[in-house]
Structures are given as C-alpha cells and as structure tokens.
Design a protein around this motif. Structure first.
Motif, PDB file in Angstrom:
ATOM      1  N   SER A 156       0.764  -1.334   0.063  1.00 53.65           N
ATOM      2  CA  SER A 156       0.077   0.033  -0.193  1.00 53.65           C
ATOM      3  C   SER A 156       0.947   1.190   0.038  1.00 53.65           C
ATOM      4  N   ALA A 157       0.251   2.348  -0.443  1.00 56.30           N
ATOM      5  CA  ALA A 157       1.055   3.425  -0.896  1.00 56.30           C
ATOM      6  C   ALA A 157       1.399   4.373   0.020  1.00 56.30           C
ATOM      7  N   GLY A 158       0.304   4.696   0.914  1.00 54.10           N
ATOM      8  CA  GLY A 158       0.169   5.780   1.617  1.00 54.10           C
ATOM      9  C   GLY A 158      -0.344   6.948   0.900  1.00 54.10           C
ATOM     10  N   SER A 159      -0.061   8.185   1.646  1.00 54.54           N
ATOM     11  CA  SER A 159      -0.330   9.592   0.894  1.00 54.54           C
ATOM     12  C   SER A 159       0.505  10.525   0.975  1.00 54.54           C
ATOM     13  N   TYR A 160       1.573  10.833   0.135  1.00 50.39           N
ATOM     14  CA  TYR A 160       2.723  11.701   0.600  1.00 50.39           C
ATOM     15  C   TYR A 160       2.768  12.905  -0.511  1.00 50.39           C
ATOM     16  N   GLY A 161       1.675  13.253  -1.072  1.00 49.49           N
ATOM     17  CA  GLY A 161       1.722  14.483  -1.863  1.00 49.49           C
ATOM     18  C   GLY A 161       2.251  14.576  -3.104  1.00 49.49           C
ATOM     19  N   PHE A 162       2.735  13.394  -3.809  1.00 50.86           N
ATOM     20  CA  PHE A 162       3.218  13.205  -5.043  1.00 50.86           C
ATOM     21  C   PHE A 162       2.193  13.504  -6.112  1.00 50.86           C
ATOM     22  N   GLU A 163       2.473  14.739  -7.089  1.00 49.74           N
ATOM     23  CA  GLU A 163       1.277  14.955  -7.949  1.00 49.74           C
ATOM     24  C   GLU A 163       0.918  14.151  -8.711  1.00 49.74           C
ATOM     25  N   GLU A 164       1.501  13.303  -9.263  1.00 50.67           N
ATOM     26  CA  GLU A 164       1.261  12.263 -10.546  1.00 50.67           C
ATOM     27  C   GLU A 164       0.170  11.274  -9.841  1.00 50.67           C
ATOM     28  N   GLU A 165       0.209  11.095  -8.166  1.00 50.27           N
ATOM     29  CA  GLU A 165      -0.468  10.022  -7.618  1.00 50.27           C
ATOM     30  C   GLU A 165      -1.808  10.658  -7.065  1.00 50.27           C
ATOM     31  N   VAL A 166      -2.005  11.908  -7.118  1.00 55.82           N
ATOM     32  CA  VAL A 166      -3.411  12.325  -6.697  1.00 55.82           C
ATOM     33  C   VAL A 166      -4.597  11.746  -7.511  1.00 55.82           C
ATOM     34  N   GLY A 167      -5.608  11.154  -6.702  1.00 56.81           N
ATOM     35  CA  GLY A 167      -6.789  10.491  -7.321  1.00 56.81           C
ATOM     36  C   GLY A 167      -6.426   9.205  -8.243  1.00 56.81           C
ATOM     37  N   ARG A 168      -5.221   8.799  -8.193  1.00 59.42           N
ATOM     38  CA  ARG A 168      -4.742   7.384  -8.858  1.00 59.42           C
ATOM     39  C   ARG A 168      -4.689   6.458  -7.855  1.00 59.42           C
ATOM     40  N   ARG A 169      -4.532   5.023  -8.349  1.00 60.74           N
ATOM     41  CA  ARG A 169      -4.450   3.981  -7.723  1.00 60.74           C
ATOM     42  C   ARG A 169      -3.087   3.367  -7.799  1.00 60.74           C
ATOM     43  N   ILE A 170      -2.530   3.518  -6.587  1.00 58.96           N
ATOM     44  CA  ILE A 170      -1.046   3.578  -6.691  1.00 58.96           C
ATOM     45  C   ILE A 170      -0.584   2.342  -5.492  1.00 58.96           C
ATOM     46  N   VAL A 171       0.386   1.352  -5.894  1.00 58.78           N
ATOM     47  CA  VAL A 171       0.985   0.633  -4.825  1.00 58.78           C
ATOM     48  C   VAL A 171       2.442   0.955  -5.137  1.00 58.78           C
ATOM     49  N   ARG A 172       3.080   0.597  -3.994  1.00 56.59           N
ATOM     50  CA  ARG A 172       4.723   0.535  -4.010  1.00 56.59           C
ATOM     51  C   ARG A 172       5.363  -0.683  -4.025  1.00 56.59           C
ATOM     52  N   VAL A 173       6.309  -0.918  -4.894  1.00 59.81           N
ATOM     53  CA  VAL A 173       6.849  -2.270  -4.929  1.00 59.81           C
ATOM     54  C   VAL A 173       8.053  -2.494  -4.510  1.00 59.81           C
ATOM     55  N   LEU A 174       8.466  -3.573  -3.550  1.00 58.58           N
ATOM     56  CA  LEU A 174       9.913  -4.019  -3.335  1.00 58.58           C
ATOM     57  C   LEU A 174      10.080  -5.375  -3.889  1.00 58.58           C
ATOM     58  N   GLY A 175      11.293  -5.688  -4.168  1.00 61.38           N
ATOM     59  CA  GLY A 175      11.779  -6.983  -4.731  1.00 61.38           C
ATOM     60  C   GLY A 175      12.497  -7.939  -3.785  1.00 61.38           C
ATOM     61  N   PHE A 176      12.204  -9.264  -4.155  1.00 64.25           N
ATOM     62  CA  PHE A 176      12.874 -10.360  -3.255  1.00 64.25           C
ATOM     63  C   PHE A 176      13.384 -11.438  -4.157  1.00 64.25           C
ATOM     64  N   TYR A 177      14.588 -11.732  -4.012  1.00 63.89           N
ATOM     65  CA  TYR A 177      15.000 -12.853  -5.062  1.00 63.89           C
ATOM     66  C   TYR A 177      14.807 -14.322  -4.568  1.00 63.89           C
ATOM     67  N   GLN A 178      14.241 -15.055  -5.583  1.00 64.24           N
ATOM     68  CA  GLN A 178      13.837 -16.290  -5.221  1.00 64.24           C
ATOM     69  C   GLN A 178      14.686 -17.287  -6.317  1.00 64.24           C
ATOM     70  N   ASP A 179      15.729 -18.065  -5.689  1.00 63.96           N
ATOM     71  CA  ASP A 179      16.384 -18.949  -6.573  1.00 63.96           C
ATOM     72  C   ASP A 179      15.724 -20.170  -7.239  1.00 63.96           C
ATOM     73  N   TYR A 180      14.713 -20.760  -6.449  1.00 65.17           N
ATOM     74  CA  TYR A 180      13.849 -21.716  -6.956  1.00 65.17           C
ATOM     75  C   TYR A 180      12.630 -21.770  -6.418  1.00 65.17           C
ATOM     76  N   PRO A 181      11.625 -22.684  -6.789  1.00 62.69           N
ATOM     77  CA  PRO A 181      10.337 -22.408  -6.127  1.00 62.69           C
ATOM     78  C   PRO A 181      10.223 -22.521  -4.647  1.00 62.69           C
ATOM     79  N   GLU A 182      10.943 -23.307  -4.226  1.00 62.90           N
ATOM     80  CA  GLU A 182      10.833 -23.646  -2.611  1.00 62.90           C
ATOM     81  C   GLU A 182      11.701 -22.773  -1.779  1.00 62.90           C
ATOM     82  N   ASP A 183      12.272 -21.764  -2.628  1.00 63.42           N
ATOM     83  CA  ASP A 183      13.265 -20.831  -1.778  1.00 63.42           C
ATOM     84  C   ASP A 183      12.330 -19.663  -1.124  1.00 63.42           C
ATOM     85  N   HIS A 184      12.443 -19.272  -0.039  1.00 57.79           N
ATOM     86  CA  HIS A 184      11.782 -18.352   0.629  1.00 57.79           C
ATOM     87  C   HIS A 184      12.553 -16.971   0.179  1.00 57.79           C
TER      88      HIS A 184
END
Length: 665
Positions: A156-184
């Motif tokens: 979830s994105a919160g609300s931080y006054g970024f002009e391009e986000e006002v009135g838009r549906r926004i999420v923020r994305v972080l990445g996590f490496y997965q070496d193989y399907p069973e790797d957490h």
C-alpha cells in the motif's frame, strides 16, 4: 492469488431462497449470489467491474434489540458493497436491500481522499507491469539477476503528496530474489530499489534506485530439514481429551458455554466478530458486549530511507485481512475437542467461496481458578479454571496473525493477538543500521510496530454506560499518613468524546471502568467491567507526519464514542491512500456526551518490534492482549459453584489440613 468458489444454483436478482435466522447472521452463499446478481444487472456495471468488499450492513442496535424483545418488526436485511472499475479506477459505495432486491444507494468514492481496498487481481498484475518496464529490468540486471528471479511484492502506498498520484490507484513495489520455487524470498531482499506503480494505467510512475547492495545469500528456508537441524527427540506426546465431549453447545451461530452465551460472525474486513455476549447470573441473562471485533490495524516501519520511508500497512482497510483466513487443522492449529466453523465470503467477481475450518473453538484448562487452605478451620479447597477459546489465523504476505478470544468461568474476557511468520526483511546497510536489526549475514529486520484497534460496542447491563479512569495514587506524608505508607486511588469520569481520548500509564496502573449509570449491585456500587489495557507504546511516528494523520487511532490507547452504526472503522471507511482525518478523529470531533449513553470503547494495543536474531528465519510467536474483568458486576465471586475436579486419588478437596493433593498447577 485465486480463491476457490463454492457451487451455487442459478439465481436472478429477484430470487432469494430463504432468510437467515437473525438480522445479524453472517451473509450466506445464496445471499452473496443474490447481491452479485442485483448489482451486475445495473447499467453502470461493466466487464471490468470488481467487488472490492461485500459485507453485512448491520441495522441500528436499537432496531435489533427491539426485534429481539418482540416490540418491533424484523429489520431489513442489507449488504454494503464497494465496487471498483479496474479500467477507469472509479469506485462506488453501495447499499443493497436483499429483501427488496434493489440498490438502495450508490455513492461515488472520491479517490483523492481515500480508495477502496486493493484487489488480489491488482496484486497479480504487478509482476507483468514491472517486467515490462526497461528501468526495472536494467536495475535487476545491474544487480546480477532478472525479473524471472525476483518476486514483486506490491504494498500500500500511503499518501505523500506526489502530484502524479493524486486521485490515482497506486502501490509501491519491493523485490525479493527467489532462487528456486521452494526458496523463501524473504531471505533475499533486493535493497535500494523500489517502484511506484499506477494500477489503472498499468505502469511504473517512479523508479527509486539508491545504489547496489549485495543481495543476502543465506537460506531462510525454515521448512528445510537441513536448516532445522536434528529433530528434538526428548518431547513426549501430549493428548488432550474430553471423554464426555465438550461443555459447549452450538445452534447455528449461537454458542452457549458455562454461563456465557454469544453469537459468532465473520467479515472479510474485520475477521472474527462476537455478538450479543451475555452472562447468566442466577438465571438472568445479563448483557456485557453487544459487538466485539477488530476495527483496524496498522503496521508502520521505522526506516526513513528513500526506498522504504512509505512502509506502513493497514491490514484491514487496505487489504481486507479476513479473506486470507487459514483453514485450520486438528492437532496442528488446535488441540482437544474442537468445533470448527466454515467462513463464507465473496471473491472479486462477487461469487461466494468457503474457507473450511476458518474458526476454531475449544476449551482449555487454565490452572487454578481459586484456592484456599485455612489455618483455623482446616478447609482445603481448590477449583480448576478453564476457558473457552474462539480463534482464527490469517496470513498477510510474510506475517501470520492469530486472534484468540478467551471467555473465563469468572466472567473475564480477553482478546489476545498472536504474531508469527517471517520478518519483512531488508538488506542491512550502514545507512539503515539505526533503524534495523541485523538478523543474519547482510540481512536486516527493520524496526516496526503492530497496532491493533479493538472496537468494543459495550452494553454492560444495558445501554446507559460510562467510563471512569482509575489510577493508583501515592500519598505524601501527612497528619493521616504519618509513616508515608498509605496509598489510594483516583476515579475520574470521562464525560465527553474528546476528554476520553486517553493513553495508558503503567506507572499508576491506569485502567478504565466501564459502568452502568442506572444499575447498582447489592453494595450500591455501579455494575461494571474494568478494561486493563495492553502495556505498549502508541504510534511512534511524529504527530505531524502523514502516517499520524492516517493512523490517528494509534496515537491513543483509549477512545470512547457515542454509538453510531456508521462509525465502524477506526481509520475511516476508505483507508487506501487516504489523506487522514477519517475514523476516530472525525467521530470524536463532535465531542458528544459519553456519560450514561450508548457507548463504544476503542482500545489500541500491540507490540513495538525490534527484531532479534532469534526471530529468523521464522518468528516464535509473540503475544499482545487486553483484559476485561467484571468489577462490581456480580455480588460476589461468580465461580463459587464450579465443582471440584476429580484427581487420581479423589476430588481436589483434602480433609487433612496441610497435606498436598494432586490438582495444583
């Protein structure tokens, strides 16, 4: 994430086979289909319209009580439905009459002030959106990996006054490496990189890349025997049996146990609900709580870095955590003589699905209830305590939350949150070290809080209730305290909503006495229940922050409001990307009287977590709870009539003073 749908018969907007027994009964599969058909027949409904939330629109408390008393007709059966058009981002808040098969009202949701919860379908789209952006691909290439190896976690994105986000549906994305399907993947955060995604336009609006850090390599696969180590071989089996069966009875959603009686409910947003909680006192059914449930929770993180400063999640209002409820298993999640309840909800197509065994109920032995060995009379009596446990578990991404309501033989009520699962990790760097624990080589566990808001719609012996703040008072030396050892207590009535926004204070044992202003016990004291709060910090964010405005409920441990059925959520109705001010600040701005009124008590509780190495790779369960104890509600100990248990050598009563028996803890 796909959810299983139950089989349903053909329906049309004018058909509903039967009405549930109670006006407050959980919505049934038939009713969910009925709601879907009514709304999908509307001219504004399109192929890209989704059901963001479907739940019971509860009648006013007085209407329900009048119906239960036989003095009024049954209230109309209604549902509340939040719809989102994924193609445009437009959303509406709808009230539907199931009795009349019509839409009662439709209100457009202003996206600049707050939005409907994030859809699972929107989450599922994130990986493709990010992989289509050359900037994201290049950032991963620079780190020696590819989009195929990196799990995109939309938040979830919160609300931080970024002009391009006002009135838009926004999420923020972080990445996590997965070496193989069973790797957490939680063991391998891709530090220094985040993407801001417009869900409607399906594009990254900003990519934040603060530089390359090594991706932590050590495994976090707690389910791998090689990580677990040699199994502990000295533990012997524990078996919990009730040869004569459980002591509770269940009829539909109504449960009776010992002197307690209540109704169970469930909601996609709030999860488990207890309704109409009463205690039978010498044959009189005395009300204690009309409705009890979680109203919100926020999980704020303390890392102010450019890629993580926005991390705070409202798991009820933004994610509808009830829909992630686990199917519980005997012997694993619950032990003993268990009664399970299935949970029926609606998916984003409006189709019902069932979570098998979503609620678990059982009895637990709880040690000594009361005991005394008397030096003068030779009396030696002990009774064992037990409690009724009503619980659910829900998994929201990395964290697993259990919520356990406990009812005790002496009239005590508790809600305990159990927190386990995996840490939401970061790379551990010199920059984030002041805000992060090192839990494994190169791996950080950011400091964070879990703050729950419990909404307690009180009804202690009736509707005329008030709250007194009770504190221990140290007394100075005086004519009457000439040795300086005296102490007393202070009692202060919280008369209005704004004066009743309070913080706990363990140094003086601050607690809150919820009393009936019209009824007294045989000693002339008001009948009541004492709320003993959880001892925890309130929201750590600065009072001027965006988060403090959005999560204002978490800045106090106690709020008291005059009952209004529209005031259900502590952070407001539309939390996703809200600008703040909704929920409890708006409710209490009216500063209504809460002295001798129909009141709702809101309690904030939960831990502030500075992760330990022992919390990795999977966290031992942490606990947070509060307690409601009868205080003047009864004329004496209400558990005197609990019979003694049978021990190996007879009853837990020993006629020979000073001799031990076999029923002590």
């Amino acid at each position: 994430m796909n959810l299983p749908a139950v089989d349903t018969n053909a329906h049309h907007p004018g058909h509903l086979a039967s009405r549930p027994a109670s006006p407050l009964s959980s919505l049934t599969a038939d009713e969910f289909v009925h709601i879907r058909d009514i709304l999908s027949a509307q001219p504004t409904f399109t192929a890209t319209t989704r059901f963001a939330y479907v739940g019971l629109e509860e009648p006013h408390k007085r209407e329900v009580l009048a119906y239960q008393d036989g003095t009024a007709a049954r209230p109309e059966r209604r549902a509340r439905v939040m719809l989102l058009d994924m193609a445009t981002g437009a959303s509406t808040d709808n009230i539907v009459s199931l009795d009349e098969a019509r839409v009662v009202s439709t209100v457009a949701v202003d996206p600049a002030e707050g939005q409907v919860p994030v859809l699972l379908e929107e989450f599922d789209d994130i990986t493709g959106i990010c992989a289509a952006d050359p900037r994201w691909v290049q950032a991963l290439t620079d780190r020696g990996t590819t989009p195929e190896k990196v799990m995109c976690v939309p938040l979830s994105a919160g609300s931080y006054g970024f002009e391009e986000e006002v009135g838009r549906r926004i999420v923020r994305v972080l990445g996590f490496y997965q070496d193989y399907p069973e790797d957490h993947p939680w063991a391998h955060p891709v530090e220094g990189l985040s993407a801001y995604v417009d869900l409607t336009d399906r594009k990254i609006t900003r990519l934040i890349d603060t530089g390359i850090s090594p991706i932590p390599a050590e495994s976090g696969n707690f389910d791998d025997p090689a990580v677990q180590g040699e199994p502990l071989s000295t533990l012997k089996p524990i078996e919990i049996t009730q040869p004569e069966g459980p002591s509770f009875t269940v009829e539909g959603e109504t449960v009776s146990w010992a002197n307690w009686k209540f109704d169970l409910g469930f909601d996609a947003r709030e999860g488990l609900i207890l309704r109409n909680l009463t205690f039978s006192d010498n044959g009189e059914e005395r009300p204690v709580i009309y409705r009890a449930a979680l109203a919100e929770m926020v999980v704020p993180y303390g890392d102010p870095s450019p890629t993580r400063f926005w991390q705070n999640y409202f798991d009820l209002g933004e994610y509808l955590f009830g829909r992630f409820t686990n199917s519980l298993e005997l012997g694993c999640d619950c032990l003993g003589e268990i009664k399970y309840f299935d949970v029926t909800l609606a998916d984003e197509a409006g189709t019902p699905f069932t979570i098998k065994n979503g609620i678990c109920m059982h009895e637990e032995d709880f040690g000594t209830l009361w005991k005394h060995t008397d030096m003068f009379t030779g009396s030696n009596e002990v009774r064992r305590s037990r409690r009724l446990v009503i619980s659910t578990f829900t998994t929201v991404a990395n964290y697993d939350y259990g919520f356990y309501w406990y009812l005790y033989l002496d009239g005590t009520i508790e809600l305990e949150a159990k927190l386990t699962g995996m840490l939401f990790t970061s790379g551990y760097t010199e920059d984030n070290a002041p805000y992060t624990s090192l839990v494994a080589p190169g791996l950080g566990g950011p400091y964070h809080q879990h703050l729950f808001s419990a909404r307690l719609d009180m009804m202690v012996d009736g509707l005329a209730n008030a709250v007194d703040e009770v504190e221990a008072v140290r007394l100075p030396f005086s004519e009457f305290n000439d040795r300086g050892e005296a102490f007393t207590k202070s009692v202060t009535r919280l008369a209005t909503e704004q004066s009743a926004a309070r913080e706990a204070n363990g140094s003086v044992g601050r607690s809150w006495h919820i009393v009936n202003t019209e009824k007294t016990n045989r000693l002339g004291q008001p009948t009541g229940y004492m709320l003993y709060p959880g001892d925890n910090p309130t929201l750590m964010a600065d009072p001027g922050s965006s988060l403090a405005a959005r999560a204002a409920f978490a800045t106090k441990h106690l709020w008291v409001t005059q009952y209004d059925p529209a005031e259900r959520y502590a952070a407001g109705d539309f939390v996703h990307q809200s600008t703040g001010g909704g929920g409890l600040p708006a409710f209490t701005a009216q500063d209504r009287s809460v002295d001798g009124e129909d009141i709702v008590v809101w309690h904030t509780f939960g831990p502030t977590h500075f992760p330990r190495p022992e919390d990795w790779p999977v966290m031992p369960t942490d606990y947070a709870k509060f307690t409601l104890k009868p205080y003047g509600f009864f004329t004496r100990n209400p558990a005197l009539n609990v019979p003694p248990n049978k021990a190996a050598a007879g009853h837990c009563t020993n006629p020979e003073p000073g001799k031990a028996h076999g029923c002590h803890d």
